[in-house]
Write a protein that holds these residues in place. Sequence first.
Motif, short mmCIF file in Angstrom:
data_model
loop_
_atom_site.label_atom_id
_atom_site.label_comp_id
_atom_site.label_asym_id
_atom_site.label_seq_id
_atom_site.Cartn_x
_atom_site.Cartn_y
_atom_site.Cartn_z
N ASN A 309 -4.61 2.08 -0.32
CA ASN A 309 -5.88 1.53 0.10
C ASN A 309 -5.97 0.03 -0.16
O ASN A 309 -6.60 -0.71 0.59
N TYR A 310 -5.37 -0.38 -1.25
CA TYR A 310 -5.39 -1.80 -1.61
C TYR A 310 -4.00 -2.16 -2.11
O TYR A 310 -3.66 -1.93 -3.27
N TYR A 311 -3.17 -2.68 -1.21
CA TYR A 311 -1.77 -2.94 -1.55
C TYR A 311 -1.55 -4.33 -2.11
O TYR A 311 -0.44 -4.66 -2.53
N TRP A 312 -2.58 -5.18 -2.14
CA TRP A 312 -2.38 -6.53 -2.68
C TRP A 312 -2.19 -6.54 -4.19
O TRP A 312 -1.53 -7.42 -4.72
N LEU A 313 -2.80 -5.58 -4.88
CA LEU A 313 -2.65 -5.55 -6.34
C LEU A 313 -1.21 -5.32 -6.77
O LEU A 313 -0.67 -6.09 -7.58
#
Length: 384
Positions: A309-313
């Motif tokens: 869902n949030y791959y930037w982390l």
Amino acid sequence: MLIFLRQRIRIAIALLKEASKAVGQMMSTMFYPLVTFVLLLICIAYWAMTALYLATSGQPQYVFWAPNTSFPSCEAVPVNASCDPMAQPTNSSCPGLMCVFQGYLSTGLVQRSLFNLQIYGVLGLFWTLNWVLALGQCVLAGAFASFYWAFHKPRDIPTFPLGAAFLRTLRYHTGSLAFGALILMLVQIARVILEYIDHKLRVAQNPVARCIMCCFKCCLWCLEKFIKFLNRNAYIMIAIYGKNFCVSARDAFMLLMRNVVRVVVLDKVTDLLLLFGKLLVVGGVGVLSFFLFTGRLGLGQDLESRPLNYYWLPIMIAVLGAHVVASGFFSVFGMCVDTLFLCFLEDLERNDGSAARPYFMSKALLQILGKKNAAPPAGKGKKP
């Protein structure tokens, strides 16, 4: 002038190539930053445990407490008065009355002693951290110096240069490293105190006071950078000749001042190369992690990661880890370049290419300088 500058650049490039050969001959030096990292963790963990122990070593204070003091039966109870935790009130008319821990006393002779011990602990932390970093620099300098002063490379290089340099540094140069770390620690503590004063007086400062404070902080920052530069080269001279810190710092500073143009050229070329290397490593890891976590590598369903869902982390964590690892490994290469450079300058000043005092530099450096050895004696591999 252009010919003069061109020769300096060629010398810098030749030294960088020689540093690559030295690291290739002693691959164990690339993993020494892990040893430094572990030692730093041990120092920080020991300081943290000591600080926590001191913070909880004061006299505990217990007081009466009730969940609701508005009850009529609780009006006569001495709430917040001192009590004995071993004798809890059982027959009190106030419901829920207990003797609870409030905190540690902050006044008295014992508390002042604990505060002083906390200050000593912080000073010791700064000192030991700087000593561990100095130990790493001196050990690496000793290993790379053994490479340069080997007349027949790689035959005359010691079998375990890094281990021998580590043991030699611990046995003979511990005090010199501690003295250099002490000088740097005093400057760092002065900067911390100045930042604390600036933070406390920031509201009441006028523009003139802010300008003066900014000048003081800038001067201390410049002084810290100079001390780090001087210490780094002093540790290299300690690793080469085994002299004490003051003599080594003086010799290193005078040697660099006699070759200031070469110092500037080599420093800029090395900084540019290390910057490009870090950007290449960090950028490559960032791009690879982006395609990996977004599922765009095309490795197949079994090898690709699940959609996030949030791959930037995870990408930012991978980039940060790559930066830390690259900084550690490239610091070894930078230490190798600085060590070989000082050895090269010493080689130029102390040797003349004769049979009694041959040059230890590589053939590429001899060719750039237009020098040569008259008749290199067999088995020559000791330092001049």
